[in-house]
Design an enzyme around this catalytic site. Sequence first.
Site, short mmCIF file in Angstrom:
data_model
loop_
_atom_site.label_atom_id
_atom_site.label_comp_id
_atom_site.label_asym_id
_atom_site.label_seq_id
_atom_site.Cartn_x
_atom_site.Cartn_y
_atom_site.Cartn_z
N ARG A 1 44.04 51.84 39.38
CA ARG A 1 44.14 52.67 40.59
C ARG A 1 44.10 51.88 41.91
NH1 ARG A 1 39.38 50.83 42.00
NH2 ARG A 1 38.29 49.27 40.92
N HIS B 1 39.24 34.38 45.33
CA HIS B 1 39.61 36.30 43.89
C HIS B 1 40.30 36.07 44.76
CE1 HIS B 1 38.36 39.92 41.72
NE2 HIS B 1 39.03 39.88 42.59
N GLU C 1 33.17 33.97 29.69
CA GLU C 1 34.19 33.43 30.20
C GLU C 1 33.36 32.27 30.99
OE1 GLU C 1 37.78 36.94 31.84
OE2 GLU C 1 35.80 36.51 33.27
N GLY D 1 32.93 46.37 39.31
CA GLY D 1 32.34 46.15 40.53
C GLY D 1 31.38 45.55 40.36
N GLY D 2 31.30 44.11 39.68
CA GLY D 2 30.51 43.23 39.91
C GLY D 2 28.60 43.47 38.75
N HIS E 1 29.10 39.98 43.27
CA HIS E 1 30.26 40.01 42.52
C HIS E 1 30.34 41.77 43.11
CE1 HIS E 1 28.64 36.87 40.08
NE2 HIS E 1 27.53 38.27 39.94
#
Length: 448
Positions: A292, A208, A200, A164-165, A235
């Site tokens: 999920r 995205h 990264e 979730g950022g 994000h």
Amino acid sequence: MFNKVLIANRGEIALRLLRAAQALQIRTVLVYSEADQDTLPVKEADEAYLIGPPPVAQSYLQVEKILEVAKKTGAQAIHPGYGLLSENATFARRCAEEGIKFIGPSASIIAIMGDKVAARRTMAAAGVPVVPGTERAPEDLQAALVEANRIGYPIMVKAAAGGGGIGMQIAHDESALAAAWESCAHRGGRFFGDRTLFLERYFSRSRHIEVQLMADEHGNAIHLFERDCSIQRRHQKIVEEAPAAQLSLELREKMGQVALKAARAIGYSNVGTMEFLVDEDDNFYFLEMNTRLQVEHPVTEMVTNIDIAQAQYRIAAGEKLWLQQEDVALQGHAIEVRLYAENPDNFLPSPGRINHFYIPQKENVRVDGWVQSGTVVTPYYDPLLAKIIAHGENRAEAIAMLQATLQETEIEGIKTNLPVLKDILAHHTFQAGEGNCYFVREMLGKAV
């Protein structure tokens, strides 16, 4: 099929899962906190049980209390929705130990894909391209500085257990990395109980794009094409669409096949999503897998005419996939916006009593929500009020329908991000399908 399932969630997703179960003639049990006792999901469930006070640690994350309700009511399965316990391997394992079906993949797969570093290694071993970064979590800041110099700045610092950022920060040089290191570790420890970090490469113009999968417990898997979730703040996604704009047929086919390859490599079952970063040259890299149901699943449902929530129940009950890949076809275009109770200037939550709430009902517009006039939005949970999704013959039509709906939407009593959503849809860059992950900051000038 199950006779009765327990839904271990709240808000709009609880309502969505209740109705999907009821459509399959499954009786429903809902657990809820004191803060949610007067909400729509509690009223619509066949049975509802109070499990604790408002803080999630004392209610919705109480694994043993939830299992106790499931056993007492005879629920054969538990649907965790998204967030909360949906990607908690311990919960999935405890369900199995109690003979209750967890609606999702196995605990072992949740554990692997929940550890972002382990997930990167697993995907790389399966031949899936991953974002250039650290193969293992650096032990400390000094090791991270060495790795960052090897990868090259700017770089993204991420919490290994994050989602979730939360626990993500960009570092443009060594001093920024030093500051981000402690900040991200702190948030990782606070929100996920794990301070482990990894690095990264940061792509400044990336998109995205994620691929929705469905896989049964008999080795069959298909994909339901992609979603573009590039429009984000902090994000976190706020606008999603399917199919992705400006994506070639060749790249769409390639990403779908790579996602299936990855799912088969780990023996995945139930629904899940492979998330990819796509750079300016259309190279794509594995970011993470969400094991999920996704918040943004309605856009895929609207362009494929497949009910993904119902599919979860059917797969968990042991059904073989009832569709082949060639049975899945894209039909038009769908766009979703997330309506949040938050200050449109700084995106901070804005809880309070909603005095007036109105979203017009229009043809080809779907509203997945849970609040009404009079609902009190508490500070304890994610401030998502509703998802508004429009479907059109093409992207321009979907945008126009969504704009018309937002124009007539009325909310009084709390601040919401409605003005921001209107600005995004009206912006020429978004309308041209050229948004990227940094659109809100760069095009709207918002501090995110």
